[in-house]
Write a protein that holds these residues in place. Structure first.
Motif: not given
Length: 276
Positions: A159, A172, A174, A216, A221, A256, A261, A263
């Motif tokens: 992060a 981001v 993932i 983050f 994300t 998150f 962050a 999601l």
């Protein structure tokens, strides 16, 4: 050739890759005014315990493509567990220079402007080559035989890459099954043959008690590969209980949120919408 196709071709080719944190040659010159700041940064995080089908590999490439544009920066990082020769590693990173405003371009001499435009035209291909080679290296290093998957600890470490970014927008991606398997917790059931129905509140307490929340830096994300099991890569039909996947989604959404962050989408395993 389309950049997504080039990315996938490079992923599957035999081209070698070495860590390169300046994969795109800058067009900045002493005779030129400073370029505008980076607009967006994409951090691609790949879990090497999660084998992907060719279709999901293509999906990753398709979502990386739009970010290989002027004014953006990208990074590709891999992780698995601190064991068996695997560890967190930055494979590549690069910045594409932003376009100068038209009024600024008007003040630049023609020879310098021609040189600048030729340099800027080369940057997307340099970025595609670097990103494609990094994705290929990540996929080649992926194995379902890696005993552990330290997702919490790895994300906390990774992060910092995006948190420190000066970009106005941070994204981001993932690529992971999101199934923790460490001394802290285990999201698998039946010796790795299915996904355990986790209790989000209980697992969050475990994360907090072990100081494993990340930061983050306010990034959006996305996840590709959630809930994938080792046999999925060879088309074994493993059933996912919707309640189990909802619980997994709920846990990571809270994780998150508490890790600075948001999601946006939890791909189970594929994203239904492109990265924004």
């Amino acid at each position: 050739m389309k950049w997504s196709a080039l990315l996938l071709q490079l992923c599957l080719s035999g081209a070698a890759v070495a860590a390169n944190t300046n994969a795109v040659q800058s067009c900045q010159d002493k005779s030129l005014p400073p370029f505008p700041p980076t607009a967006r940064e994409l951090l691609v995080v790949i879990d090497q315990t999660t084998p992907l089908s060719p279709a999901l590999q293509q999906l990753v490439a398709n979502n990386v493509k739009p970010f290989l544009a002027p004014g953006n920066r990208f990074s590709v990082v891999v992780f698995s567990a601190y064991t068996q020769g695997h560890y967190t590693e930055l494979l590549t990173a690069g910045t594409l220079d932003a376009q100068l405003p038209s009024e600024t371009r008007n003040d630049i001499g023609k020879p310098a402007l021609v040189k600048l435009d030729l340099c800027l035209q080369r940057q997307p291909q340099q970025a595609a080559q670097a990103a494609g080679q990094a994705l290929r290296a990540a996929y080649q290093g992926t194995s379902s035989n890696i005993a552990k998957s330290d997702i919490f600890a790895s994300l906390k470490s990774i992060a910092s890459v995006i948190k420190q970014s000066p970009a106005q927008e941070k994204v981001v991606l993932i690529v992971s099954d999101m199934l923790e398997n460490s001394s802290v917790s285990n999201f698998y059931a039946e010796q790795g043959k299915s996904v355990r129905n986790v209790a989000p509140a209980k697992e969050m307490r475990t994360v907090e008690d072990n100081h494993l929340l990340a930061d983050f830096g306010g990034a959006r994300t996305y996840v590709i590969g959630a809930g994938l099991l080792a046999d999925d890569a060879v088309h074994t039909k493993n059933y996912r209980d919707p309640k189990t996947m909802q619980s997994l989604n709920a846990f990571w959404s809270e994780y998150f949120s508490k890790s600075n962050a948001k999601l946006v989408e939890f791909g189970q395993p594929a994203l239904l919408n492109p990265l924004r």
